[in-house]
Enzyme design. Structure first.
Site, mmCIF file in Angstrom:
data_model
loop_
_atom_site.group_PDB
_atom_site.id
_atom_site.type_symbol
_atom_site.label_atom_id
_atom_site.label_comp_id
_atom_site.label_asym_id
_atom_site.label_seq_id
_atom_site.Cartn_x
_atom_site.Cartn_y
_atom_site.Cartn_z
ATOM 1 N N HIS A 122 13.855 -10.541 1.537
ATOM 2 C CA HIS A 122 13.511 -10.285 0.312
ATOM 3 C C HIS A 122 14.525 -10.779 -0.213
ATOM 4 C CE1 HIS A 122 13.813 -7.560 -3.535
ATOM 5 N NE2 HIS A 122 14.734 -7.302 -3.688
ATOM 6 N N HIS A 173 2.150 1.213 -9.681
ATOM 7 C CA HIS A 173 2.760 2.442 -9.821
ATOM 8 C C HIS A 173 2.279 2.937 -10.841
ATOM 9 C CE1 HIS A 173 6.266 0.947 -8.085
ATOM 10 N NE2 HIS A 173 6.520 0.414 -8.030
ATOM 11 N N ASP A 213 11.585 -5.027 3.553
ATOM 12 C CA ASP A 213 10.736 -5.474 1.554
ATOM 13 C C ASP A 213 11.004 -4.555 1.008
ATOM 14 O OD1 ASP A 213 10.705 -7.453 -0.651
ATOM 15 O OD2 ASP A 213 8.862 -5.768 -1.214
ATOM 16 N N ASP A 250 2.528 -9.362 -3.826
ATOM 17 C CA ASP A 250 3.714 -8.556 -4.071
ATOM 18 C C ASP A 250 3.099 -7.462 -5.179
ATOM 19 O OD1 ASP A 250 5.724 -6.883 -3.921
ATOM 20 O OD2 ASP A 250 6.761 -8.677 -4.924
ATOM 21 N N LEU A 256 1.400 -1.084 0.407
ATOM 22 C CA LEU A 256 0.499 0.122 -0.066
ATOM 23 C C LEU A 256 1.144 1.269 -0.180
ATOM 24 C CD1 LEU A 256 -2.440 -1.456 2.524
ATOM 25 C CD2 LEU A 256 -2.783 -1.204 0.032
ATOM 26 N N ARG A 257 1.000 1.997 -0.471
ATOM 27 C CA ARG A 257 0.981 3.310 -0.759
ATOM 28 C C ARG A 257 2.033 4.866 -0.472
ATOM 29 N NH1 ARG A 257 6.132 0.763 -3.591
ATOM 30 N NH2 ARG A 257 5.068 -1.018 -5.443
ATOM 31 N N ASN A 275 8.229 -0.155 2.822
ATOM 32 C CA ASN A 275 8.117 1.073 1.995
ATOM 33 C C ASN A 275 7.763 2.330 1.975
ATOM 34 O OD1 ASN A 275 7.121 -0.849 0.358
ATOM 35 N ND2 ASN A 275 8.789 -0.947 -1.407
ATOM 36 N N HIS A 301 9.190 -13.802 -2.387
ATOM 37 C CA HIS A 301 8.613 -14.068 -3.773
ATOM 38 C C HIS A 301 9.935 -15.130 -4.570
ATOM 39 C CE1 HIS A 301 11.687 -11.034 -3.129
ATOM 40 N NE2 HIS A 301 10.159 -9.810 -2.968
HETATM 41 ZN ZN ZN Z 1 11.050 -7.940 -2.488
HETATM 42 ZN ZN ZN Z 2 7.121 -6.707 -2.432
#
Ligand code: ZN
Ligand code: ZN
Length: 432
Positions: A187, A317, A160, A313, A71-72, A102, A240
């Site tokens: 990650h 964007h 991540d 994942d 979620l951004r 992130n 992932h």
């Molecule tokens: Zn990642």
């Molecule tokens: Zn990710």
């Protein structure tokens, strides 16, 4: 509100149920699962407020859980907000999502964790489990305050988007997380091997003349994290998984009793690096799409249980980050609204049974994250997803609830769809 889901095929791997049954929801909880819970007319029960939903021919499963979503918010609300991400989640059949840290600022302190939880509360759609950063600013230098973040509501720790390159820091992270009974989600990417690469290193990258990212950039870090977890005597969760080597290393570690869990995502099961030949920036992901042999190995690992979780994942964007030259495009694709339909292809191809697929999207992620959900047991929160296994549909990115459109699957025909999503007994999405 009392709701009866009548006559669906109930698949609940947590209780090894696969049978045509009714599910009764009362007071936000699963009240009963069984045959003919409410008789027509004569009625064993006569609740005035009973809503009956006919789900014959459909699958009734525990609400899907996505262990890995981006979620951004805060910071990149033009790509996704907590609310738009949650709307995408319930439209895709997900009742719980874990969101990576992130953002801007990074979720490395309690005020950000609490903010995300407040936004989720306000949206009132899916349950949100914030994953906090392992290190301050995800810079890989100083550990965050794990205890404080747990208290604030963080569900796990991860940097991540970036690997934890410092082995000593990773060791301390696993030790602290272990003492708090919290998962660390890793990650795996050796930056010294991946930097400068734009796609998987192999035949396709040679043909395209693009700098490659070797599979060993992933494998080496998977091996390192496993060795640290083994040494510390704790668990680690690998994000992932995309390479044959990573699958082999995880399988061997599990055989000798290391508590390593792993996830993969639909793109690593359905696309190869050949997809990059059209220079579609939507196919630029991290780790990169790999070779056909890697895809076969990831599928085999998913089938034999080496990889027990499928995550989306979901990485939204905007066009600003994607409609640029391949080299400059951001990595990631959206996934919440296509994940289930894409994964159902694996059922059609005989890679997984319906029950095996549902386990990898419900009970297993719940166990890895140590969160409730993933079950239709009596007394559990009524998080339920109804899937139409015969509803073929065409992905149309313009219809996404997500704010972003970066999917290479636009126009794909998918075999199945979530048609009803119930969170805590309340209908949050329906196309019934
Ligand atoms: Zn990642
Ligand atoms: Zn990710």
């Amino acid at each position: 509100m009392t709701t009866l889901l009548r006559g669906g095929r109930v698949i609940d791997p947590s209780q090894k149920i696969d049978d045509v049954l009714d599910v009764l929801i009362e007071g936000g909880k699963i009240a009963a699962t069984g045959r003919n819970l409410v008789d027509d007319g004569k009625g064993k029960r006569k609740d005035a407020g009973l809503t009956v939903i006919d789900v014959r021919g459909k699958l009734v499963v525990p609400g899907l859980i996505d262990i890995h979503t981006h979620l951004r918010e805060p910071g990149f609300e033009y790509k996704e907000t907590v609310e738009s991400g949650c709307a995408a989640a319930v439209a895709g059949g997900f009742t719980s999502i874990a969101c990576m840290p992130n953002t801007n600022p990074v979720n490395d302190n309690r005020s950000v964790t609490e903010f995300i939880l407040r936004q989720a509360q306000k949206a009132g759609l899916a349950r949100v489990y914030p994953i906090a950063a392992v290190s301050r600013g995800s810079e890989g230098k100083v550990l965050t305050e794990f205890g404080d973040l747990k208290e604030a509501g963080a569900a796990g720790f991860s940097d991540d988007g970036r690997p934890v390159m410092h082995s000593g820091l990773m060791k301390r992270a696993l030790e602290y997380a272990h003492s708090l009974d919290m998962p660390v989600v890793s990650h795996c990417e050796d930056r010294q091997l991946s930097t400068g690469g734009l796609m998987n290193e192999g035949l396709a990258s040679t043909e395209l003349g693009m700098p490659g990212i070797p599979t060993i950039a992933e494998d080496i870090m998977v091996m390192r994290d496993i060795l640290i977890a083994e040494y510390v005597g704790t668990s680690v969760h690998i994000c992932h998984v995309s390479s044959a080597g990573a699958v082999r290393i995880i399988r061997q570690a599990r055989e000798r009793g290391v508590r390593v869990t792993a996830e993969t995502a639909p793109q690593y099961l359905l696309l190869t690096d050949e997809a990059l030949k059209g220079f579609d920036t939507n196919c630029k992901v991290n780790p990169p799409l790999r070779s056909a042999e890697d895809v076969a190995a990831v599928r085999a690992g998913l089938r034999d249980g080496t990889i027990e979780v499928i995550a989306s994942d979901h990485a939204p964007h905007s066009a600003i980050e994607k409609e640029v030259e391949f080299e400059y495009a951001a990595s990631g694709m959206v996934g919440l609204e296509t994940s289930l339909g894409l994964c159902w292809k694996l059922v059609e191809e005989g890679v997984l049974t319906p029950s095996e697929l549902i386990a990898r999207m419900t009970a297993h992620p719940a166990r890895v994250l140590r969160i409730p959900g993933g079950t239709l047991k009596k007394g559990a929160d009524a998080d339920v997803t109804v899937i139409d296994p015969k509803k073929a549909w065409t992905v149309d990115i313009r219809k996404f609830r997500s704010k972003s459109r970066n999917s290479p699957f636009d126009g794909w025909k998918l075999p199945a769809k979530a048609v009803l999503t119930i969170v805590g007994g309340e209908i949050k999405y329906s196309e019934l």
